[in-house]
Design a protein around this motif. Structure first.
Motif: not given
Length: 81
Positions: A57, A60-61, A64-67
């Motif tokens: 996680q 991933h953040v 992509s700078f998204k949850k």
């Protein structure tokens, strides 16, 4: 609106820091994001019960700078859970 405030803060901080140091910071952040993006390309999401899921996680953040929940959307635009 929230991204505008973040961008203004980022521009202010880069304006205060000397150019060579700011360039090094940008280069390091770019390398980290690129490495995380490459890792996400080849690393499938682990099971929720896996000890590696929290690391996945974070990567991933950073990539992509998204949850991760915001990425998974079905065709209707509703989030999958």
């Amino acid at each position: 609106m929230n991204t505008d405030l973040l961008l203004q803060g980022f521009q202010y901080v880069l304006g205060v820091i000397p150019g060579d140091i700011a360039g090094n910071i940008v280069a390091v952040v770019t390398a980290i994001v690129t490495l995380c993006t490459l890792m996400m390309r080849f690393w499938k999401e682990p099971e929720m019960t896996s000890k590696w899921h929290s690391l996945w996680q974070v990567i991933h953040v950073l990539a992509s700078f998204k949850k991760p929940d915001e990425i998974k959307e079905n065709k209707d635009g509703q989030k999958d859970r």
